[in-house]
Motif scaffolding. Structure first.
Motif, PDB file in Angstrom:
ATOM      1  N   ALA A  58       0.860  -1.184   0.000  1.00 53.41           N
ATOM      2  CA  ALA A  58       0.000   0.000   0.000  1.00 53.41           C
ATOM      3  C   ALA A  58       0.892   1.228   0.000  1.00 53.41           C
ATOM      4  CB  ALA A  58      -0.924   0.005   1.213  1.00 53.41           C
ATOM      5  N   ASP A  59       0.579   2.184  -0.861  1.00 53.13           N
ATOM      6  CA  ASP A  59       1.297   3.455  -0.874  1.00 53.13           C
ATOM      7  C   ASP A  59       0.365   4.534  -1.397  1.00 53.13           C
ATOM      8  OD1 ASP A  59       1.298   3.570  -3.715  1.00 53.13           O
ATOM      9  OD2 ASP A  59       3.250   2.632  -3.860  1.00 53.13           O
ATOM     10  N   SER A  60       0.814   5.772  -1.299  1.00 54.76           N
ATOM     11  CA  SER A  60      -0.008   6.859  -1.830  1.00 54.76           C
ATOM     12  C   SER A  60       0.846   7.759  -2.704  1.00 54.76           C
ATOM     13  CB  SER A  60      -0.652   7.664  -0.697  1.00 54.76           C
ATOM     14  OG  SER A  60       0.327   8.333   0.062  1.00 54.76           O
ATOM     15  N   VAL A  68      -2.398  -3.502  -3.094  1.00 53.58           N
ATOM     16  CA  VAL A  68      -2.342  -4.801  -3.761  1.00 53.58           C
ATOM     17  C   VAL A  68      -2.635  -5.845  -2.699  1.00 53.58           C
ATOM     18  CG1 VAL A  68      -0.919  -6.459  -5.029  1.00 53.58           C
ATOM     19  CG2 VAL A  68      -0.631  -3.997  -5.435  1.00 53.58           C
ATOM     20  N   GLY A  69      -3.607  -6.703  -2.969  1.00 57.58           N
ATOM     21  CA  GLY A  69      -3.986  -7.764  -2.045  1.00 57.58           C
ATOM     22  C   GLY A  69      -4.858  -8.763  -2.767  1.00 57.58           C
ATOM     23  N   SER A  70      -5.406  -9.703  -2.013  1.00 60.96           N
ATOM     24  CA  SER A  70      -6.273 -10.696  -2.638  1.00 60.96           C
ATOM     25  C   SER A  70      -7.641 -10.694  -1.974  1.00 60.96           C
ATOM     26  CB  SER A  70      -5.647 -12.089  -2.574  1.00 60.96           C
ATOM     27  OG  SER A  70      -5.429 -12.464  -1.243  1.00 60.96           O
ATOM     28  N   SER A  71      -8.571 -11.272  -2.659  1.00 61.51           N
ATOM     29  CA  SER A  71      -9.948 -11.358  -2.173  1.00 61.51           C
ATOM     30  C   SER A  71     -10.002 -12.257  -0.941  1.00 61.51           C
ATOM     31  CB  SER A  71     -10.825 -11.941  -3.272  1.00 61.51           C
ATOM     32  OG  SER A  71     -12.062 -12.326  -2.759  1.00 61.51           O
ATOM     33  N   PRO A  72     -10.833 -11.923   0.048  1.00 59.12           N
ATOM     34  CA  PRO A  72     -10.958 -12.783   1.227  1.00 59.12           C
ATOM     35  C   PRO A  72     -11.388 -14.197   0.867  1.00 59.12           C
ATOM     36  CG  PRO A  72     -12.160 -10.736   1.550  1.00 59.12           C
ATOM     37  CD  PRO A  72     -11.673 -10.750   0.139  1.00 59.12           C
ATOM     38  N   ASP A  73     -12.176 -14.375  -0.186  1.00 58.48           N
ATOM     39  CA  ASP A  73     -12.604 -15.708  -0.608  1.00 58.48           C
ATOM     40  C   ASP A  73     -11.416 -16.561  -1.014  1.00 58.48           C
ATOM     41  OD1 ASP A  73     -15.210 -14.978  -0.168  1.00 58.48           O
ATOM     42  OD2 ASP A  73     -15.612 -14.498  -2.259  1.00 58.48           O
ATOM     43  N   THR A  74     -10.410 -15.951  -1.623  1.00 63.35           N
ATOM     44  CA  THR A  74      -9.221 -16.686  -2.046  1.00 63.35           C
ATOM     45  C   THR A  74      -8.493 -17.233  -0.836  1.00 63.35           C
ATOM     46  OG1 THR A  74      -9.007 -15.234  -3.944  1.00 63.35           O
ATOM     47  CG2 THR A  74      -7.065 -16.517  -3.336  1.00 63.35           C
ATOM     48  N   ILE A  75      -8.337 -16.409   0.197  1.00 61.89           N
ATOM     49  CA  ILE A  75      -7.645 -16.840   1.408  1.00 61.89           C
ATOM     50  C   ILE A  75      -8.428 -17.955   2.090  1.00 61.89           C
ATOM     51  CG2 ILE A  75      -6.837 -16.093   3.688  1.00 61.89           C
ATOM     52  CD1 ILE A  75      -5.201 -15.004   1.293  1.00 61.89           C
ATOM     53  N   GLN A 104      -5.170  -5.206  -7.720  1.00 61.57           N
ATOM     54  CA  GLN A 104      -4.570  -3.889  -7.535  1.00 61.57           C
ATOM     55  C   GLN A 104      -5.705  -2.886  -7.579  1.00 61.57           C
ATOM     56  OE1 GLN A 104      -1.363  -2.665 -10.067  1.00 61.57           O
ATOM     57  NE2 GLN A 104      -1.585  -0.537  -9.490  1.00 61.57           N
ATOM     58  N   THR A 105      -5.778  -2.073  -6.543  1.00 63.15           N
ATOM     59  CA  THR A 105      -6.842  -1.092  -6.444  1.00 63.15           C
ATOM     60  C   THR A 105      -6.238   0.285  -6.293  1.00 63.15           C
ATOM     61  OG1 THR A 105      -8.187  -2.743  -5.311  1.00 63.15           O
ATOM     62  CG2 THR A 105      -8.930  -0.480  -5.174  1.00 63.15           C
ATOM     63  N   ASN A 106      -6.680   1.223  -7.094  1.00 64.81           N
ATOM     64  CA  ASN A 106      -6.253   2.611  -7.000  1.00 64.81           C
ATOM     65  C   ASN A 106      -7.444   3.428  -6.524  1.00 64.81           C
ATOM     66  OD1 ASN A 106      -3.671   2.006  -8.096  1.00 64.81           O
ATOM     67  ND2 ASN A 106      -4.598   1.951 -10.109  1.00 64.81           N
TER      68      ASN A 106
END
Length: 119
Positions: A58-60, A68-75, A104-106
């Motif tokens: 995570a940055d700004s 950048v991360g993954s969906s909770p369903d994947t985990i 990746q979410t902006n």
């Protein structure tokens, strides 16, 4: 924490477990003179969901927060226990971490200060 995104009617919500990007069509005009108020039964749509524990970056940059991360369903699927034949023992199936679908979410916020606060 809840912060309004720059795109009208969209918000980012951070809970103890999730980063949610949600939208509410009845809040598109919020803050404008033509805003008529919140409907009695507003419709909320979860557009994106990232497990907070899965965030690997995570940055700004100015008013934009990049995650950048993954969906909770994947985990959850990755950590499920599957029964084995035999003595009743259980095994865990781990998939290769490189195959995890990363998101990746902006998130564009109204100001640099809001972005830093969210980060």
């Amino acid at each position: 924490m809840c912060k309004a995104l720059k795109q009208a009617g969209k918000f980012v919500i951070i809970t103890h477990r999730f980063v949610l990007i949600v939208s509410c069509p009845s809040l598109v005009e919020l803050g404008k003179p033509e805003f008529r108020g919140v409907s009695a039964d507003p419709q909320w749509v979860i557009e994106s969901e990232i497990g907070l524990e899965s965030v690997i970056h995570a940055d700004s940059d100015q008013e934009v927060v990049h995650t950048v991360g993954s969906s909770p369903d994947t985990i959850l699927r990755q950590n499920q226990h599957h029964p084995r034949k035999g003595v009743g023992t259980r095994t865990v199936r781990w998939s290769n971490p490189t195959t995890l679908p990363l998101l990746q979410t902006n998130l564009e916020l109204a100001s640099k200060e809001d972005a830093e606060s969210l980060l």
